[in-house]
Design a protein around this motif. Sequence first.
Motif, PDB file in Angstrom:
ATOM      1  N   SER A 114       0.810  -1.217   0.000  1.00  0.00           N
ATOM      2  CA  SER A 114       0.000   0.000   0.000  1.00  0.00           C
ATOM      3  C   SER A 114       0.848   1.273   0.000  1.00  0.00           C
ATOM      4  CB  SER A 114      -0.913   0.021   1.227  1.00  0.00           C
ATOM      5  OG  SER A 114      -1.516   1.295   1.366  1.00  0.00           O
ATOM      6  N   PRO A 115       0.696   2.135  -1.007  1.00  0.00           N
ATOM      7  CA  PRO A 115       1.392   3.425  -0.981  1.00  0.00           C
ATOM      8  C   PRO A 115       1.010   4.275   0.224  1.00  0.00           C
ATOM      9  CG  PRO A 115       0.553   2.961  -3.182  1.00  0.00           C
ATOM     10  CD  PRO A 115      -0.047   1.933  -2.263  1.00  0.00           C
ATOM     11  N   MET A 116      -0.191   4.041   0.767  1.00  0.00           N
ATOM     12  CA  MET A 116      -0.623   4.794   1.942  1.00  0.00           C
ATOM     13  C   MET A 116       0.202   4.441   3.179  1.00  0.00           C
ATOM     14  SD  MET A 116      -4.786   4.778   1.563  1.00  0.00           S
ATOM     15  CE  MET A 116      -4.974   5.716   3.073  1.00  0.00           C
ATOM     16  N   ALA A 117       0.875   3.294   3.151  1.00  0.00           N
ATOM     17  CA  ALA A 117       1.667   2.858   4.302  1.00  0.00           C
ATOM     18  C   ALA A 117       3.103   3.362   4.245  1.00  0.00           C
ATOM     19  CB  ALA A 117       1.655   1.342   4.399  1.00  0.00           C
ATOM     20  N   PHE A 118       3.532   3.906   3.109  1.00  0.00           N
ATOM     21  CA  PHE A 118       4.928   4.316   2.980  1.00  0.00           C
ATOM     22  C   PHE A 118       5.315   5.352   4.030  1.00  0.00           C
ATOM     23  CE2 PHE A 118       5.023   3.361  -1.887  1.00  0.00           C
ATOM     24  CZ  PHE A 118       4.894   2.017  -1.615  1.00  0.00           C
ATOM     25  N   LYS A 119       4.378   6.200   4.411  1.00  0.00           N
ATOM     26  CA  LYS A 119       4.681   7.246   5.392  1.00  0.00           C
ATOM     27  C   LYS A 119       5.030   6.666   6.757  1.00  0.00           C
ATOM     28  CE  LYS A 119      -0.254   7.826   6.448  1.00  0.00           C
ATOM     29  NZ  LYS A 119      -1.412   8.749   6.409  1.00  0.00           N
ATOM     30  N   PHE A 120       4.633   5.416   7.001  1.00  0.00           N
ATOM     31  CA  PHE A 120       4.919   4.784   8.284  1.00  0.00           C
ATOM     32  C   PHE A 120       6.363   4.304   8.386  1.00  0.00           C
ATOM     33  CE2 PHE A 120       0.248   3.417   7.839  1.00  0.00           C
ATOM     34  CZ  PHE A 120      -0.192   4.643   8.328  1.00  0.00           C
ATOM     35  N   PHE A 121       7.132   4.500   7.314  1.00  0.00           N
ATOM     36  CA  PHE A 121       8.527   4.073   7.310  1.00  0.00           C
ATOM     37  C   PHE A 121       9.491   5.254   7.385  1.00  0.00           C
ATOM     38  CE2 PHE A 121       6.648   0.581   4.446  1.00  0.00           C
ATOM     39  CZ  PHE A 121       6.292  -0.194   5.541  1.00  0.00           C
ATOM     40  N   ASP A 122       8.966   6.468   7.486  1.00  0.00           N
ATOM     41  CA  ASP A 122       9.822   7.656   7.476  1.00  0.00           C
ATOM     42  C   ASP A 122      10.805   7.683   8.639  1.00  0.00           C
ATOM     43  OD1 ASP A 122       8.555   8.490   5.205  1.00  0.00           O
ATOM     44  OD2 ASP A 122       7.278   9.982   6.192  1.00  0.00           O
ATOM     45  N   HIS A 123      10.439   7.053   9.768  1.00  0.00           N
ATOM     46  CA  HIS A 123      11.307   7.083  10.948  1.00  0.00           C
ATOM     47  C   HIS A 123      12.446   6.067  10.869  1.00  0.00           C
ATOM     48  CE1 HIS A 123       8.758   3.657  11.719  1.00  0.00           C
ATOM     49  NE2 HIS A 123       9.364   3.377  12.861  1.00  0.00           N
ATOM     50  N   LEU A 124      12.486   5.296   9.767  1.00  0.00           N
ATOM     51  CA  LEU A 124      13.511   4.268   9.594  1.00  0.00           C
ATOM     52  C   LEU A 124      14.264   4.535   8.290  1.00  0.00           C
ATOM     53  CD1 LEU A 124      11.325   1.180  10.584  1.00  0.00           C
ATOM     54  CD2 LEU A 124      13.059   2.292  12.005  1.00  0.00           C
ATOM     55  N   PRO A 125      15.204   5.467   8.297  1.00  0.00           N
ATOM     56  CA  PRO A 125      15.875   5.884   7.055  1.00  0.00           C
ATOM     57  C   PRO A 125      16.663   4.786   6.358  1.00  0.00           C
ATOM     58  CG  PRO A 125      16.995   6.789   8.974  1.00  0.00           C
ATOM     59  CD  PRO A 125      15.701   6.205   9.471  1.00  0.00           C
ATOM     60  N   ASP A 126      17.054   3.738   7.076  1.00  0.00           N
ATOM     61  CA  ASP A 126      17.838   2.658   6.475  1.00  0.00           C
ATOM     62  C   ASP A 126      16.989   1.438   6.115  1.00  0.00           C
ATOM     63  OD1 ASP A 126      20.246   4.111   6.754  1.00  0.00           O
ATOM     64  OD2 ASP A 126      20.433   3.453   8.842  1.00  0.00           O
ATOM     65  N   LEU A 127      15.682   1.557   6.283  1.00  0.00           N
ATOM     66  CA  LEU A 127      14.788   0.433   6.014  1.00  0.00           C
ATOM     67  C   LEU A 127      14.761   0.103   4.524  1.00  0.00           C
ATOM     68  CD1 LEU A 127      12.547  -1.490   7.195  1.00  0.00           C
ATOM     69  CD2 LEU A 127      10.905   0.283   6.526  1.00  0.00           C
ATOM     70  N   ASN A 128      14.889  -1.179   4.209  1.00  0.00           N
ATOM     71  CA  ASN A 128      14.736  -1.658   2.840  1.00  0.00           C
ATOM     72  C   ASN A 128      13.288  -2.102   2.645  1.00  0.00           C
ATOM     73  OD1 ASN A 128      17.575  -1.753   1.639  1.00  0.00           O
ATOM     74  ND2 ASN A 128      17.863  -2.782   3.607  1.00  0.00           N
ATOM     75  N   VAL A 129      12.581  -1.474   1.718  1.00  0.00           N
ATOM     76  CA  VAL A 129      11.164  -1.751   1.512  1.00  0.00           C
ATOM     77  C   VAL A 129      10.968  -2.503   0.197  1.00  0.00           C
ATOM     78  CG1 VAL A 129       8.850  -0.770   1.335  1.00  0.00           C
ATOM     79  CG2 VAL A 129      10.574   0.351   2.778  1.00  0.00           C
ATOM     80  N   MET A 130      10.427  -3.712   0.302  1.00  0.00           N
ATOM     81  CA  MET A 130      10.074  -4.494  -0.867  1.00  0.00           C
ATOM     82  C   MET A 130       8.600  -4.218  -1.179  1.00  0.00           C
ATOM     83  SD  MET A 130      12.979  -6.193  -1.200  1.00  0.00           S
ATOM     84  CE  MET A 130      13.904  -4.871  -0.390  1.00  0.00           C
ATOM     85  N   VAL A 131       8.333  -3.500  -2.253  1.00  0.00           N
ATOM     86  CA  VAL A 131       6.961  -3.139  -2.621  1.00  0.00           C
ATOM     87  C   VAL A 131       6.394  -4.245  -3.496  1.00  0.00           C
ATOM     88  CG1 VAL A 131       5.473  -1.441  -3.736  1.00  0.00           C
ATOM     89  CG2 VAL A 131       7.536  -0.696  -2.500  1.00  0.00           C
ATOM     90  N   PHE A 132       5.413  -4.974  -2.960  1.00  0.00           N
ATOM     91  CA  PHE A 132       4.810  -6.067  -3.715  1.00  0.00           C
ATOM     92  C   PHE A 132       3.953  -5.466  -4.832  1.00  0.00           C
ATOM     93  CE2 PHE A 132       4.235 -10.723  -3.062  1.00  0.00           C
ATOM     94  CZ  PHE A 132       3.578 -10.973  -4.250  1.00  0.00           C
ATOM     95  N   ASP A 133       4.309  -5.771  -6.053  1.00  0.00           N
ATOM     96  CA  ASP A 133       3.637  -5.184  -7.209  1.00  0.00           C
ATOM     97  C   ASP A 133       2.159  -5.553  -7.244  1.00  0.00           C
ATOM     98  OD1 ASP A 133       3.941  -3.836  -9.947  1.00  0.00           O
ATOM     99  OD2 ASP A 133       2.970  -5.732 -10.469  1.00  0.00           O
ATOM    100  N   ARG A 134       1.315  -4.514  -7.226  1.00  0.00           N
ATOM    101  CA  ARG A 134      -0.134  -4.670  -7.313  1.00  0.00           C
ATOM    102  C   ARG A 134      -0.685  -3.563  -8.202  1.00  0.00           C
ATOM    103  NH1 ARG A 134      -1.427  -9.804  -5.697  1.00  0.00           N
ATOM    104  NH2 ARG A 134      -0.563 -10.287  -3.633  1.00  0.00           N
ATOM    105  N   PRO A 135      -1.883  -3.752  -8.774  1.00  0.00           N
ATOM    106  CA  PRO A 135      -2.414  -2.735  -9.689  1.00  0.00           C
ATOM    107  C   PRO A 135      -2.490  -1.336  -9.085  1.00  0.00           C
ATOM    108  CG  PRO A 135      -3.681  -4.759  -9.885  1.00  0.00           C
ATOM    109  CD  PRO A 135      -2.749  -4.951  -8.720  1.00  0.00           C
ATOM    110  N   TRP A 136      -2.756  -1.237  -7.777  1.00  0.00           N
ATOM    111  CA  TRP A 136      -2.952   0.070  -7.151  1.00  0.00           C
ATOM    112  C   TRP A 136      -1.650   0.773  -6.790  1.00  0.00           C
ATOM    113  CZ3 TRP A 136      -4.868  -4.574  -5.537  1.00  0.00           C
ATOM    114  CH2 TRP A 136      -4.204  -5.206  -4.493  1.00  0.00           C
ATOM    115  N   ASN A 137      -0.518   0.110  -6.965  1.00  0.00           N
ATOM    116  CA  ASN A 137       0.744   0.807  -6.668  1.00  0.00           C
ATOM    117  C   ASN A 137       1.653   0.954  -7.883  1.00  0.00           C
ATOM    118  OD1 ASN A 137       2.393  -1.584  -6.965  1.00  0.00           O
ATOM    119  ND2 ASN A 137       1.909  -2.189  -4.871  1.00  0.00           N
ATOM    120  N   GLN A 138       1.157   0.579  -9.055  1.00  0.00           N
ATOM    121  CA  GLN A 138       2.021   0.550 -10.224  1.00  0.00           C
ATOM    122  C   GLN A 138       2.422   1.939 -10.722  1.00  0.00           C
ATOM    123  OE1 GLN A 138      -0.203  -2.021 -12.861  1.00  0.00           O
ATOM    124  NE2 GLN A 138       0.619  -3.871 -11.911  1.00  0.00           N
ATOM    125  N   LYS A 139       1.659   2.951 -10.380  1.00  0.00           N
ATOM    126  CA  LYS A 139       1.998   4.300 -10.831  1.00  0.00           C
ATOM    127  C   LYS A 139       2.469   5.204  -9.694  1.00  0.00           C
ATOM    128  CE  LYS A 139      -1.027   4.340 -14.892  1.00  0.00           C
ATOM    129  NZ  LYS A 139      -2.126   5.060 -15.609  1.00  0.00           N
TER     130      LYS A 139
END
Length: 227
Positions: A175-200
Amino acid sequence: MKIYVDYDDCICETARAFTEIAAAMKIYVDYDDCICETARAFTEIADKLFGKKVPYEMVKHFNLQKSFELTDEEYDVLMVEGHLPEVLLSYEETPGASEVLNEWIDQGHEVSIITGRPISVYETSRIWLDEHGLSRLKMFCLNKYGRDTFIKNSKFNMEMDEYYKLKFDFAIEDSPMAFKFFDHLPDLNVMVFDRPWNQKCDFPNSNYQRCFDWEEIRKRVGDSLKA
């Protein structure tokens, strides 16, 4: 004869153990649409309840009310239906999820599910995990979005202030809406699972990587651990 024998690293593998402890990672995993095919199921539910025939590939918004063009009342009905125990238990596993997650646990990594599901479906969600060989995962119901219309008067077992005290090395999220929940972890590696709602969607930084399946997630996390 009297023989001096040191304990650590002579009769037990102390240094080896500390190396493994240091290498252990904390991994955040979202539940819906990362380990199970929730949105695919909702396309069928929306069709059954309201005759809304929206192919999965056309679910372009994380907000299902918008994707299915539902009224507030219809959205409430949809979400209640989609969270009935028998419906939740029918969701298909995302291929490869249980294999990779159990592999990480076997390697000594700490894997936690951080879901926006309310606490009212915690027990059913845990049963689903058990049925798919994922009983060792921790699970937290986080009040991610504050959506009272998600299920009326929803309650959670974790609030955002508690979540922000946690530290993670990797995250698997759709969920792109969840990306803001990672701002406090600058070194976090985020694997974005490809879904239709996050492709753009735009990724916040180079730590975000799009992954198309669990095999790719496994490889990218493994490569990062070796680096």
